[in-house]
Scaffold this active site. Structure first.
Site, PDB file in Angstrom:
ATOM      1  N   PHE A 203       0.856  -1.186   0.000  1.00 50.93           N
ATOM      2  CA  PHE A 203       0.000   0.000   0.000  1.00 50.93           C
ATOM      3  C   PHE A 203       0.891   1.234   0.000  1.00 50.93           C
ATOM      4  CE2 PHE A 203      -2.566   3.058   2.613  1.00 50.93           C
ATOM      5  CZ  PHE A 203      -3.698   3.128   1.810  1.00 50.93           C
ATOM      6  N   GLY A 204       0.776   2.047  -1.031  1.00 52.45           N
ATOM      7  CA  GLY A 204       1.646   3.212  -1.163  1.00 52.45           C
ATOM      8  C   GLY A 204       0.900   4.515  -0.994  1.00 52.45           C
TER       9      GLY A 204
ATOM     10  N   THR B 221       2.115   6.908   1.915  1.00 57.27           N
ATOM     11  CA  THR B 221       3.091   7.847   2.488  1.00 57.27           C
ATOM     12  C   THR B 221       4.189   8.208   1.482  1.00 57.27           C
ATOM     13  OG1 THR B 221       2.671   6.805   4.612  1.00 57.27           O
ATOM     14  CG2 THR B 221       4.641   8.185   4.470  1.00 57.27           C
TER      15      THR B 221
ATOM     16  N   ILE C 247       7.165   2.073   3.095  1.00 53.47           N
ATOM     17  CA  ILE C 247       6.154   1.139   2.584  1.00 53.47           C
ATOM     18  C   ILE C 247       6.484  -0.290   3.037  1.00 53.47           C
ATOM     19  CG2 ILE C 247       5.004   0.278   0.491  1.00 53.47           C
ATOM     20  CD1 ILE C 247       4.631   3.340   1.196  1.00 53.47           C
TER      21      ILE C 247
ATOM     22  N   GLN D  36      10.091  -3.590  32.246  1.00 53.47           N
ATOM     23  CA  GLN D  36      10.330  -3.154  33.637  1.00 53.47           C
ATOM     24  C   GLN D  36      10.277  -4.351  34.592  1.00 53.47           C
ATOM     25  OE1 GLN D  36      11.160  -0.072  34.018  1.00 53.47           O
ATOM     26  NE2 GLN D  36      11.229   0.109  36.240  1.00 53.47           N
TER      27      GLN D  36
ATOM     28  N   GLY E  64      13.307  -6.310  34.618  1.00 56.50           N
ATOM     29  CA  GLY E  64      14.512  -5.628  35.098  1.00 56.50           C
ATOM     30  C   GLY E  64      15.586  -5.604  34.020  1.00 56.50           C
TER      31      GLY E  64
ATOM     32  N   GLU F 148      -0.579   3.932  10.157  1.00 54.16           N
ATOM     33  CA  GLU F 148      -2.049   3.812  10.026  1.00 54.16           C
ATOM     34  C   GLU F 148      -2.777   4.792  10.944  1.00 54.16           C
ATOM     35  OE1 GLU F 148      -3.842   0.499   8.714  1.00 54.16           O
ATOM     36  OE2 GLU F 148      -2.048  -0.669   8.306  1.00 54.16           O
TER      37      GLU F 148
ATOM     38  N   SER G  56      -1.287   8.175  16.942  1.00 50.71           N
ATOM     39  CA  SER G  56      -2.234   8.285  18.068  1.00 50.71           C
ATOM     40  C   SER G  56      -2.867   9.672  18.103  1.00 50.71           C
ATOM     41  CB  SER G  56      -1.522   8.006  19.390  1.00 50.71           C
ATOM     42  OG  SER G  56      -1.164   6.655  19.433  1.00 50.71           O
ATOM     43  N   GLU G  57      -2.091  10.680  17.696  1.00 49.97           N
ATOM     44  CA  GLU G  57      -2.630  12.052  17.696  1.00 49.97           C
ATOM     45  C   GLU G  57      -3.782  12.169  16.686  1.00 49.97           C
ATOM     46  OE1 GLU G  57       0.651  11.319  17.561  1.00 49.97           O
ATOM     47  OE2 GLU G  57       1.301  12.062  19.501  1.00 49.97           O
TER      48      GLU G  57
END
Ligand SMILES: Cc1cc2nc3c(=O)[nH]c(=O)nc-3n(C[C@H](O)[C@H](O)[C@H](O)COP(=O)(O)OP(=O)(O)OC[C@H]3O[C@@H](n4cnc5c(N)ncnc54)[C@H](O)[C@@H]3O)c2cc1C
Length: 402
Positions: free
Chosen positions: A123-124, A126, A157, A338, A341, A365, A368-369
């Site tokens: 899928f192109g 960007t 891609i 975490q 450790g 995809e 988050s913004e």
């Protein structure tokens, strides 16, 4: 309301789980270190029918429903994100786009070999200067008689160096008053003269996957390779993302599960202050949060899959599932490191790979913004989904399995 999985769903889950646990898990670290995609992965996924899982049998697929796709993605990413990324682009962003927008001829030409796994799709969207801002796309397609001539470059891609066909979004009308309306979608066969491509190395995560660039220099394709009408490229790309994001959400849910399972095992094994660390309340808090986010992420993606099966528009629900699951998987993977450790900081354990892999999914995809903007837009009623000329078809077992 029925929360149970059908016998077929459980069979898909079992089949994919066995494949990844037995064949991929033992060797994934090696490929991740080498920053190479294992050559056996895509052919084996094809052989098992995973690459055509929710495509009707008449178009070369397995005739399963969209929930099966989600369940498969959860299992794939529970072992490695690169496997699910392959499904996101080949199936979610490309093949399901063909199922939704393709003519009967295009389905036979492109979808059938992709669903059979004889060919891979990518899928192109960007470009070097256009990510979240899709309207900034500058690659272009100029009509010349019965052909289009494509020029431009796509960046970041997935499967760029492995795929046979790219669903390429290019500008066809530079003068459109709204730049979104000047975009069109094309199926570009990547063996055409003028196509060059390569992999990007040095990535933070999905190192066992292929991510790259594709450049087109005067690449000539027939007009029949145009998906949808001229000017529908933005709508097509966004509806492909409704399907790709669903696979990302389901996969991120698998990554939460993997982080949880690794943490449970380690919390029982590791001792500190005279007892296993699972007895320590702050470790328990991290584990409880993973349990919470796994269940919530799973319910959100299953709701989106159910809506796809019903033929209901699910842009809002899929965006919510993708945003929640990917943020939660990044957090879960970080907490899993975490809990481990210093050992979690080395690739002796899988959790460091989970953390590196989980970061990509909060970027691709829709960052988050972008998903937060979408959710606020729906809540404030600034944003509504208008019906599309071609909707993703509802799952109909008679049609799918005929
Ligand atoms: C591993 C990987 C695989 C990928 N695979 C593919 C693929 O197969 N096909 C494809 O087409 N692309 C792919 N991508 C690209 C991906 O979709 C883009 O990276 C993504 O859309 C973000 O675009 P960008 O990187 O240009 O960031 P930008 O859009 O430049 O964003 C930079 C920052 O600004 C923020 N930002 C941008 N706009 C806004 C806004 N309006 N409000 C608030 N914040 C904003 C972003 O959230 C981000 O934090 C992939 C990326 C990765 C990392």
């Amino acid at each position: 309301m029925d929360f149970s999985l059908s016998r077929e769903h459980r069979m898909v889950q079992q089949m994919v789980r066995e494949f990844v646990q037995k064949e991929v898990a033992p060797v994934i670290k090696e490929y991740d270190r080498a920053q190479e995609m294992a050559t056996f992965v895509l052919p084996r996924m094809a052989e098992l029918g995973i690459l055509g899982i929710c495509i009707p049998v008449r178009y070369g697929g397995q005739g399963m429903d969209y929930l099966s796709l989600g369940l498969a993605c959860e299992e794939l990413e529970a072992v490695d994100t690169s496997l699910r990324v392959a499904m996101s682009v080949h199936m979610g962003l490309n093949s399901m786009g063909l199922l939704q927008w393709g003519t009967e001829e295009q389905k036979h030409q492109f979808l059938v070999p992709q669903a059979k796994g004889e060919k891979y799709g990518c899928f192109g969207l960007t470009e070097p200067g256009a990510g979240s801002d899709v309207a900034a796309i500058v690659s272009n397609a100029r009509r010349d008689g019965d052909t289009y001539v494509i020029n431009g470059e796509k960046m970041w891609i997935s499967l760029a160096s492995k795929a046979h066909n790219c669903l390429w979004v290019a500008r066809t009308n530079p003068d459109a008053p709204d730049p979104h309306d000047g975009l069109s979608a094309f199926m570009v066969e990547l063996d055409r003269p003028g196509v060059s491509r390569g992999d990007i190395h040095g990535k933070l995560g999905v190192r066992a996957g292929s991510t790259g660039w594709i450049a087109c220099q005067d690449v000539r394709i027939p007009v029949s390779n145009r998906l949808g009408e001229e000017g529908e490229g933005f709508k097509i790309a966004m509806s492909c993302l409704d399907n790709g994001r669903y696979t990302v959400a389901a996969g991120a849910t698998g990554l939460i599960r993997a982080s949880l399972e690794a943490s449970l095992k380690y919390a029982h094994e590791r001792k500190a202050f005279g007892r296993e660390i699972g007895k320590l309340q702050l470790v328990q808090q991290k584990i409880a949060a993973m349990v919470q986010s796994y269940d919530a992420a799973r319910l959100l993606y299953l709701r989106a899959g159910w809506m796809k099966n019903q033929g209901l528009r699910n842009t809002r629900e899929t965006s919510l599932a993708k945003w929640f699951a990917t943020d939660a998987s990044f957090h879960a993977a970080s907490e899993a490191v975490q809990i481990h450790g210093a050992y979690g900081y080395s690739d002796e354990y899988d959790v460091e790979r989970y953390l590196r892999n989980s970061k990509g999914a909060v970027i691709y995809e829709g960052t988050s913004e972008i998903h937060q903007l979408m959710q606020a837009g729906y809540a404030l009623q600034y944003r509504q989904d208008a019906p599309l000329r071609c909707e993703l078809p509802a799952y109909d077992p008679d049609f799918w399995q005929d």
